[in-house]
Design a protein around this motif. Structure first.
Motif, PDB file in Angstrom:
ATOM      1  N   LEU A  12       5.794   9.275   3.723  1.00  0.00           N
ATOM      2  CA  LEU A  12       4.243   8.870   3.654  1.00  0.00           C
ATOM      3  C   LEU A  12       3.893   7.638   4.605  1.00  0.00           C
ATOM      4  O   LEU A  12       2.674   7.721   4.907  1.00  0.00           O
ATOM      5  CB  LEU A  12       4.047   8.264   2.148  1.00  0.00           C
ATOM      6  N   ALA A  62       0.878  -1.115  -0.025  1.00  0.00           N
ATOM      7  CA  ALA A  62       0.085  -0.058   0.048  1.00  0.00           C
ATOM      8  C   ALA A  62       0.713   1.197   0.155  1.00  0.00           C
ATOM      9  O   ALA A  62       0.595   2.244  -0.738  1.00  0.00           O
ATOM     10  CB  ALA A  62      -0.983  -0.048   1.249  1.00  0.00           C
ATOM     11  N   LEU A  63       1.890   1.207   0.831  1.00  0.00           N
ATOM     12  CA  LEU A  63       2.709   2.324   0.768  1.00  0.00           C
ATOM     13  C   LEU A  63       3.480   2.494  -0.607  1.00  0.00           C
ATOM     14  O   LEU A  63       3.687   3.810  -0.921  1.00  0.00           O
ATOM     15  CB  LEU A  63       3.857   2.130   1.668  1.00  0.00           C
ATOM     16  N   GLN A  66       2.020   1.766  -3.547  1.00  0.00           N
ATOM     17  CA  GLN A  66       1.296   2.420  -4.456  1.00  0.00           C
ATOM     18  C   GLN A  66       0.963   3.976  -4.134  1.00  0.00           C
ATOM     19  O   GLN A  66       0.959   4.727  -5.128  1.00  0.00           O
ATOM     20  CB  GLN A  66       0.045   1.788  -4.117  1.00  0.00           C
ATOM     21  N   ARG A  67       1.059   4.157  -2.757  1.00  0.00           N
ATOM     22  CA  ARG A  67       0.802   5.831  -2.532  1.00  0.00           C
ATOM     23  C   ARG A  67       2.056   6.689  -3.110  1.00  0.00           C
ATOM     24  O   ARG A  67       1.755   7.846  -3.249  1.00  0.00           O
ATOM     25  CB  ARG A  67       0.839   5.907  -1.155  1.00  0.00           C
ATOM     26  N   SER A 105       0.906   7.568   7.061  1.00  0.00           N
ATOM     27  CA  SER A 105      -0.028   6.567   7.268  1.00  0.00           C
ATOM     28  C   SER A 105      -0.051   5.868   8.421  1.00  0.00           C
ATOM     29  O   SER A 105      -0.634   4.913   8.520  1.00  0.00           O
ATOM     30  CB  SER A 105       0.358   5.494   6.106  1.00  0.00           C
ATOM     31  N   ASN A 156      -7.783   4.638   1.302  1.00  0.00           N
ATOM     32  CA  ASN A 156      -6.640   4.117   0.583  1.00  0.00           C
ATOM     33  C   ASN A 156      -6.776   4.952  -0.690  1.00  0.00           C
ATOM     34  O   ASN A 156      -7.504   4.547  -1.827  1.00  0.00           O
ATOM     35  CB  ASN A 156      -6.830   2.670   0.538  1.00  0.00           C
ATOM     36  N   TYR A 157      -5.676   5.603  -1.012  1.00  0.00           N
ATOM     37  CA  TYR A 157      -5.624   6.416  -2.319  1.00  0.00           C
ATOM     38  C   TYR A 157      -4.166   6.310  -2.725  1.00  0.00           C
ATOM     39  O   TYR A 157      -3.113   6.259  -1.926  1.00  0.00           O
ATOM     40  CB  TYR A 157      -6.323   7.840  -2.187  1.00  0.00           C
ATOM     41  N   ARG A 158      -3.855   6.912  -3.857  1.00  0.00           N
ATOM     42  CA  ARG A 158      -2.814   7.259  -4.125  1.00  0.00           C
ATOM     43  C   ARG A 158      -2.592   8.038  -5.456  1.00  0.00           C
ATOM     44  O   ARG A 158      -3.684   8.227  -6.129  1.00  0.00           O
ATOM     45  CB  ARG A 158      -2.006   5.753  -4.658  1.00  0.00           C
TER      46      ARG A 158
END
Length: 269
Positions: free
Chosen positions: A184, A160-161, A163-164, A188, A219-221
């Motif tokens: 980031l 997830a990190l 992707q962000r 998070s 959850n966004y990127r």
């Protein structure tokens, strides 16, 4: 020659060739290293000669004569009817991952170009993607066009990190990537990952001394960035791939892959 020694080299090299150089050509010495061999170089050379009917060589790099050979050796037909030739693909992908982690976990900047490109794919193929992507040091050094699609298919905080941080990974050097990964991760609430990103070896352009941030649950990127102020954006399909197409106030148009965040073609004025 010691025939037994050469055969001992040939079988692992053939197995690793079916999982590694099916992706891209490699020097024989790298193949031997990924196979976990510490044999005499002359044995490795002889083993490659014995496998010559299955391999081609150009500029010191070898590859399978035909990609269908790897599909056969790792597929169900070989498992059912030719067990002597069957290659347990996940086990050999795992061997590449273990070799890389054991050797480079304290300094991924020393990893070979092949591993910086292809290791995430090897990890995904043997169920080790989460383990690898939870290492911000690897994420900072890996080639983003290979790393980010794997992260998009993987569950876990590291994935997830990544992707962000996708656009920072595409546009920054490894030291600066580590800075953004640390920032980031703090934002998070991933303090352990942030600390590991902050331990990036060598020079960094800046460091995060402390952070106070309200954690966002969504959850966004960031998929892409335009040179000017964004004016409009829309979902689209570009060459069969889901994409985002955006235009800025100056009329510059750009498309990005939704999966990888990679630009799909040049900016169009």
């Amino acid at each position: 020659r010691d025939v037994t020694g050469v055969q001992t080299c040939a079988l692992p090299i053939f197995a690793i060739a079916s999982t590694a150089i099916a992706r891209e050509p490699l020097p024989g010495t790298e193949l031997a290293a990924y196979a976990g061999l510490s044999a005499d170089p002359s044995w490795v050379e002889d083993a490659l000669l014995r496998l010559g009917q299955f391999l081609t060589e150009h500029a010191g790099r070898v590859q399978l004569y035909h990609a269908s050979l790897a599909d056969f050796l790792t597929g169900p037909q070989a498992r059912e009817h030719y067990r002597w030739a069957c290659v347990d693909a996940p086990a050999w992908h795992r061997r590449v991952v273990d070799h890389a982690v054991n050797r480079y976990a304290d300094g991924w900047n020393q990893a070979t170009a092949y591993l910086r490109r292809q290791l995430a794919g090897h990890a995904e193929a043997c169920g080790q993607a989460t383990r690898l992507l939870d290492d911000p040091g690897f994420a900072a050094e890996a080639e983003p066009q290979y790393l980010i699609p794997v992260a998009a298919r993987t569950r876990g905080p590291g994935a997830a990190l990544i992707q962000r941080a996708a656009q920072h990974l595409y546009t920054s050097s490894p030291p600066l990537r580590s800075c953004y990964l640390e920032l980031l991760a703090r934002q998070s609430g991933l303090d352990e990952l942030a600390s590991r990103a902050g331990a990036f070896p060598g020079w960094r352009p800046w460091q995060l001394r402390w952070a106070r941030y309200q954690v966002r649950q969504a959850n966004y990127r960031v998929v892409g960035r335009l040179p000017g102020e964004p004016r409009d954006a829309a979902g689209a399909t570009v060459e069969g791939e889901p994409a985002v197409v955006a235009i800025d106030a100056r009329g510059v148009l750009q498309a990005w892959s939704l999966e990888s965040g990679a630009p799909l073609g040049p900016e169009l004025p």
